[in-house]
Design a protein around this motif. Structure first.
Motif, PDB file in Angstrom:
ATOM      1  N   ARG A 179      25.307  47.857 -15.866  1.00  0.00           N
ATOM      2  CA  ARG A 179      23.944  47.517 -15.366  1.00  0.00           C
ATOM      3  C   ARG A 179      22.824  48.288 -15.119  1.00  0.00           C
ATOM      4  O   ARG A 179      21.588  47.584 -15.320  1.00  0.00           O
ATOM      5  N   TYR A 219       5.052  40.913 -12.039  1.00  0.00           N
ATOM      6  CA  TYR A 219       5.486  42.113 -12.200  1.00  0.00           C
ATOM      7  C   TYR A 219       5.654  42.372 -13.891  1.00  0.00           C
ATOM      8  O   TYR A 219       6.016  41.582 -14.214  1.00  0.00           O
ATOM      9  N   ARG A 228      19.309  46.507 -19.377  1.00  0.00           N
ATOM     10  CA  ARG A 228      18.010  44.836 -19.071  1.00  0.00           C
ATOM     11  C   ARG A 228      18.119  44.313 -20.772  1.00  0.00           C
ATOM     12  O   ARG A 228      16.773  45.745 -22.217  1.00  0.00           O
ATOM     13  N   GLU A 276      22.275  31.064 -21.397  1.00  0.00           N
ATOM     14  CA  GLU A 276      23.813  31.349 -20.491  1.00  0.00           C
ATOM     15  C   GLU A 276      23.300  30.903 -18.991  1.00  0.00           C
ATOM     16  O   GLU A 276      23.888  31.988 -17.797  1.00  0.00           O
ATOM     17  N   GLY A 277      22.527  30.223 -19.464  1.00  0.00           N
ATOM     18  CA  GLY A 277      21.880  29.999 -17.639  1.00  0.00           C
ATOM     19  C   GLY A 277      21.815  28.739 -16.898  1.00  0.00           C
ATOM     20  O   GLY A 277      21.847  28.325 -16.179  1.00  0.00           O
ATOM     21  N   GLY A 329      16.210  27.469 -17.426  1.00  0.00           N
ATOM     22  CA  GLY A 329      16.318  26.440 -16.209  1.00  0.00           C
ATOM     23  C   GLY A 329      15.412  25.185 -16.320  1.00  0.00           C
ATOM     24  O   GLY A 329      15.688  24.278 -15.478  1.00  0.00           O
ATOM     25  N   GLN A 357      13.019  37.807 -15.575  1.00  0.00           N
ATOM     26  CA  GLN A 357      13.794  38.755 -15.180  1.00  0.00           C
ATOM     27  C   GLN A 357      13.709  39.608 -15.558  1.00  0.00           C
ATOM     28  O   GLN A 357      14.170  40.531 -14.950  1.00  0.00           O
ATOM     29  N   GLU A 372      13.550  46.768 -11.148  1.00  0.00           N
ATOM     30  CA  GLU A 372      14.007  46.564  -9.883  1.00  0.00           C
ATOM     31  C   GLU A 372      14.714  47.881  -9.296  1.00  0.00           C
ATOM     32  O   GLU A 372      15.269  48.153  -9.018  1.00  0.00           O
ATOM     33  N   PRO A 373      13.742  48.131  -7.969  1.00  0.00           N
ATOM     34  CA  PRO A 373      14.236  49.857  -7.549  1.00  0.00           C
ATOM     35  C   PRO A 373      15.254  49.474  -6.715  1.00  0.00           C
ATOM     36  O   PRO A 373      16.279  49.850  -6.678  1.00  0.00           O
ATOM     37  N   LEU A 374      16.202  48.115  -6.353  1.00  0.00           N
ATOM     38  CA  LEU A 374      16.941  48.200  -5.867  1.00  0.00           C
ATOM     39  C   LEU A 374      18.572  48.336  -7.075  1.00  0.00           C
ATOM     40  O   LEU A 374      19.264  48.102  -6.378  1.00  0.00           O
ATOM     41  N   ARG A 375      18.178  48.102  -8.587  1.00  0.00           N
ATOM     42  CA  ARG A 375      18.602  47.625  -9.621  1.00  0.00           C
ATOM     43  C   ARG A 375      19.172  49.415 -10.461  1.00  0.00           C
ATOM     44  O   ARG A 375      19.737  49.690 -10.660  1.00  0.00           O
TER      45      ARG A 375
END
Lengths: 508, 404
Positions: free
Chosen positions: B281, B80, B284, B372-373, B354, B151, B155-158
């Protein structure tokens, strides 16, 4: 540098629940065990991951075979016995069923559940309780028969219900109860945890499912399924098991019909008396046995005859308000536009749209699952492996998002607000994700389908004859007990017991 | 009890066993080696690849763009726009890894001559890898690389389809990738890039971005100079709340902000977001890599702040073997391993991904609060992400066996 001992009693390929469970049982008997896991942490799909500082459950909806502290079931007892102290939280309800003409929240307990069905379908109490009692009866027989064998006459005497229902599909037995459609609908939602439509699902499996989930309820670890996987791995290491992460096994070495070691992707050859393998027999018999000439034609015929079951597709959302603020009231919502399981199963063979969805809000069993003012909400369908075999790398992202859009739109409609307006973090898991992290054949999490052609009772009867390479055992969803995290642990015991039995026999 | 009739009922077990055996008998004995779902997984995530440098070009006074193809000639993988790759640099006895955002679009990785590109700028401090890339790397060189990490992507969902990207310095790279993907019609967003630089000389990939802006009306680039440069006709100053509002005509509710740049910038941008009430939200932030100065991290022990040169003994357990190596208090466990020539898998160098999950068997280790992982249960059992963990005493760790 020397990383491995010259020899182990047993090498376990795969450090997921089945492999760890086998390793623990062997270590308990003082065996020298090496576990090789391809990922950098234990558990397989029983794991979690972190996004934006928030830990997210990867796969577990509800764990079976645990039971309350004063009513521990077999897997719960196993953990207790070994001192694997998992902080179990009880899932508050069985499920909220949102089905044609039905909105009902069901709770565990055979009588409670029957009363709740009766509230929707007055007059059905006796029949429903009769059915659930039959399930509990068959389930207790399965538990007893899995640890002790007996003659056919004895079986008929002591395990009549088990024997008499073994040859029938779930539909055939349910039909004999003559229940109204709505009652049948309320008794069907758990089908997805075993993954076959009722006309092809052995009743024995349905009985175990209902006997355990409705009889004893279900549980989740406070710190996600990773807590369970990690505590199993840490205990195994404490008991002397060597676990090596990031070690991919390429080959199982076989000599004179007997497994004697493995070769890893890094080229290490490691030797042992026994190998327990979590990879699918399909992968093992077609790619992993060295030399390939040690694989008999019967082994290939067996894997070709068996049908792969379901994989997983989940949209996991972290929402920017609490469950209470959003009006989400149930840990699990099972929503079906139809509750005809055969039709649902047919749909799972496509790439959507899907009309049977299962949703989990972890915060309702574990209020601290996510930071204050947020909650998690996942929507899952378990598509059949065949459906995803047609998806190309080019199409993958589009297919993945089209399904997500459908699932999120459907659940938004049900919840009465647009989930998309609250997404703080999101993850879409697909069969490809499963294949990527676990290497499971075709991303299949459920092993071979529970069908009338591949019946658990038949599996038990023919198990010895399906053993094609000596000193090689299998553990995982592709084994007798099939899919699920509880059954994974049971499948691991079975592999360890087979090894221990052979050791004993050969010592004589 | 009775289901259908006594004989039929009691004959069930034999019946299903016979059916099973018949199905085996009738099956094909031809091995089926196909696993199409694993094939898709491999096309997106093939793991570490040998990558050969195909081109090195100057993209500003202090920056170079390096392009890679697969050494084995196979098609480049999917990823991506906005994701990073990890590159291993063999330097002397060590193998040192660094994460770099891919600055070329995923669509440029398709086809027979597909490539991925990174931009490397010489920073003021800790720049020895940047120097190495700028001076030593040339076409034909081969490196191990892991593409498709992180990450930080749309992300189209978010995310809202209206995106404002906020970049500083070399932080322009993920947005260069996104812009190219948008211009090629592969990513359906409206992208406004607010790009802060000191002087016009510092602007990375200016020509490329201007060309994209010209051919695609969904991409807009606003260069903002903080330096006092005569003749500059564009925006001047810093990226602040006023400017963010000015370039968010859809309103902050309906705009997703992607932020990538130097660490100091993040504080100012967070403040501006708070001022504008940008919902969480919609924010990013890319991770910003290895901490330049461990003593500046929240919670670092006061009494250690002037002792970061202290050298401890780090016992490294791999399999049944142990190795003892030196480890400086001020450097992460991953850095100590790399200096000692011990290969370990590491990705983001920010404690997030991680990859370098490591068990601390004994000794004290400071874990960056920015790490934070970590999973909660991992924390309970002494696991750390070694790229964001710093020794405070002699210590013993266990890491996976890896290729040298």
């Amino acid at each position: 540098m020397k990383y491995y001992k010259d020899h182990y009693d047993v090498i376990v390929i795969g450090g997921a629940l089945a492999g760890l469970s086998a390793a623990l049982m062997l270590a308990e008997k003082g065996k020298d065990v090496l576990v090789l896991e391809r990922h950098n942490l234990p558990g397989g799909v029983a794991t979690s991951f972190v996004r934006g500082g928030i830990e997210i459950e990867a796969a577990l909806h509800e764990m079976m075979y645990i039971g309350d502290k004063d009513n521990r079931q077999k897997v719960g007892k196993f953990f207790d016995r070994l001192g694997i102290d998992i902080d179990w939280l009880k899932v508050p309800e069985a499920y909220h069923a949102s089905l044609p003409g039905i909105e009902a929240t069901m709770h565990p307990g055979l009588e409670t559940f029957s009363k709740e069905v009766d509230a929707v379908v007055p007059g059905s109490y006796d029949k429903v309780l009769g059915l659930l009692n039959l399930c509990a009866d068959v389930y207790s027989s399965v538990n007893e028969l899995s640890v002790r064998s007996m003659s056919k006459a004895q079986m008929l005497l002591k395990h009549e219900a088990f024997v008499k229902t073994a040859g029938y599909s779930t539909k055939e037995v349910l039909d004999s109860f003559d229940l109204p459609q709505k009652a049948l609908d309320l008794l069907a939602p758990y089908w997805i945890y075993v993954g076959s439509g009722f006309s092809d699902l052995p009743f024995t499996i349905y009985a175990v499912l209902m006997g355990e989930y409705v009889g004893n309820g279900s549980f989740i670890p406070r710190k996600f399924s990773h807590e369970m996987s990690l505590k199993m791995a840490e205990k195994a290491e404490e008991m002397g098991v060597q676990i090596e992460y990031r070690q991919h096994v390429d080959k199982i070495l076989v000599k004179d019909g007997k497994a004697c070691g493995v070769r890893t992707a890094l080229g290490h050859e490691i030797f042992a008396d026994y190998v327990i393998c979590s990879a699918y027999p399909n992968t093992v018999y077609t790619k992993m046995i060295e030399p390939a000439s040690e694989v008999p034609a019967e082994a290939i015929k067996m894997v070709n005859a068996r049908r792969l079951s379901l994989s997983a597709y989940s949209v996991i959302l972290i929402l920017d308000k609490s469950a209470e603020e959003l009006g989400i009231k149930d840990y699990s919502i099972f929503r079906g536009k139809t509750m005809d399981t055969d039709e649902c199963y047919r749909e799972l063979g496509t790439l959507g749209p899907y009309s049977y969805l299962t949703c989990i809000c972890h915060n309702l069993a574990n209020p601290d699952a996510t930071p204050p003012g947020t909650c998690s909400f996942s929507i899952t369908v378990l598509p059949r492996v065949d459906a995803w075999k047609t998806v190309t790398a080019d199409d993958y992202d589009r297919v993945k998002h089209e399904i997500a859009d459908q699932l999120v739109a459907d659940m938004s409609e049900y919840l009465g607000f647009d989930l998309k307006d609250h997404v703080l973090e999101c993850v879409i898991e697909t069969p490809v994700t499963v294949a990527r992290y676990t290497g499971m054949y075709n991303g299949c999490i459920y092993g071979y389908a529970h069908t009338m052609e591949d019946h658990i009772v038949a599996r038990l009867q023919t198990a010895d004859a399906e053993h094609f390479i000596d000193h090689l055992e299998f553990s995982g969803a592709h084994q007798i007990s099939g899919d699920g995290m509880g059954p994974a642990v049971v499948n691991g015991w079975k592999a360890a017991k087979n090894v221990l039995n052979t050791m004993e026999k050969e010592a004589e | 009890m009775k289901v259908k009739g006594f004989l039929k009922d009691v004959g069930g077990a034999s019946r299903v066993t016979k059916t099973r055996l018949e199905s085996f008998e009738n099956a094909s004995d031809r091995p089926d080696m196909t696993d199409p779902i694993a094939d898709v997984a491999r096309a997106w995530h093939p793991g570490w690849l040998d990558l050969v440098v195909s081109e090195v070009t100057d993209i500003s006074k202090t920056s170079k763009a390096v392009r890679f193809r697969r050494a084995d000639g196979e098609p480049m993988q999917y990823f991506y726009a906005g994701q990073y790759m990890v590159l291993d640099f063999p330097i002397g006895e060590s193998v040192i890894s660094r994460p770099y955002t891919v600055s070329s679009a995923p669509c440029r990785a398709r086809g027979g001559d597909g490539y991925v590109e990174i931009c490397v700028r010489r920073p003021k401090e800790d720049g020895f890898i940047a120097d190495y890339v700028n001076e030593e790397v040339k076409p034909g060189d081969t490196f191990r690389g892991l593409i498709g990490c992180g990450q930080f992507y749309f992300e189209p969902l978010r995310d809202s389809r209206t995106v404002v990207a906020i970049a500083g310095g070399v932080g322009i790279t993920p947005f260069a990738s996104m812009a190219e993907e948008v211009a090629d019609g592969k990513l359906d967003i409206d992208l406004t890039i607010l790009y802060g630089s000191v002087s016009s000389d510092d602007i990375i990939m200016r020509d490329r971005l201007e060309a994209i802006e010209k051919r695609c009306d969904k991409v807009k680039v606003v260069n903002i100079l903080s330096g006092d440069e005569p003749g500059w006709k564009g925006e001047r100053g810093f990226i602040d709340a006023r400017r963010i509002r000015k370039y968010s005509p859809a309103g902050v509710e309906n705009t997703t902000y992607f932020v990538c740049g130097p660490q100091v910038m993040y504080g100012f941008i967070e403040k501006a977001f708070d001022e504008l009430d940008v919902p969480k939200r919609r924010r990013r932030f890319e991770v910003f890599g290895q901490a330049a100065d461990v003593t500046a991290l929240e919670g670092y022990p006061e009494d250690m702040k002037d002792k970061t040169d202290t050298e401890y003994e780090l016992t490294v357990v791999r399999g049944i073997s142990e190795t003892v190596i030196p480890a400086k208090a001020g450097e992460s466990l991953v850095t100590a391993l790399e200096r000692a020539g011990i290969r370990t898998e590491t990705g983001c160098r920010s404690g997030e991904c991680g990859f370098c999950r490591t068990k601390v068997l004994s000794g004290n280790v400071f874990i960056s609060p920015k790490s934070e992982g970590l999973r909660a249960a991992d924390r309970d059992f002494g696991y750390v992400h070694a790229c964001a963990a710093y020794p405070l005493s002699n210590a013993k760790i266990r890491i996976p066996i890896a290729q040298k």
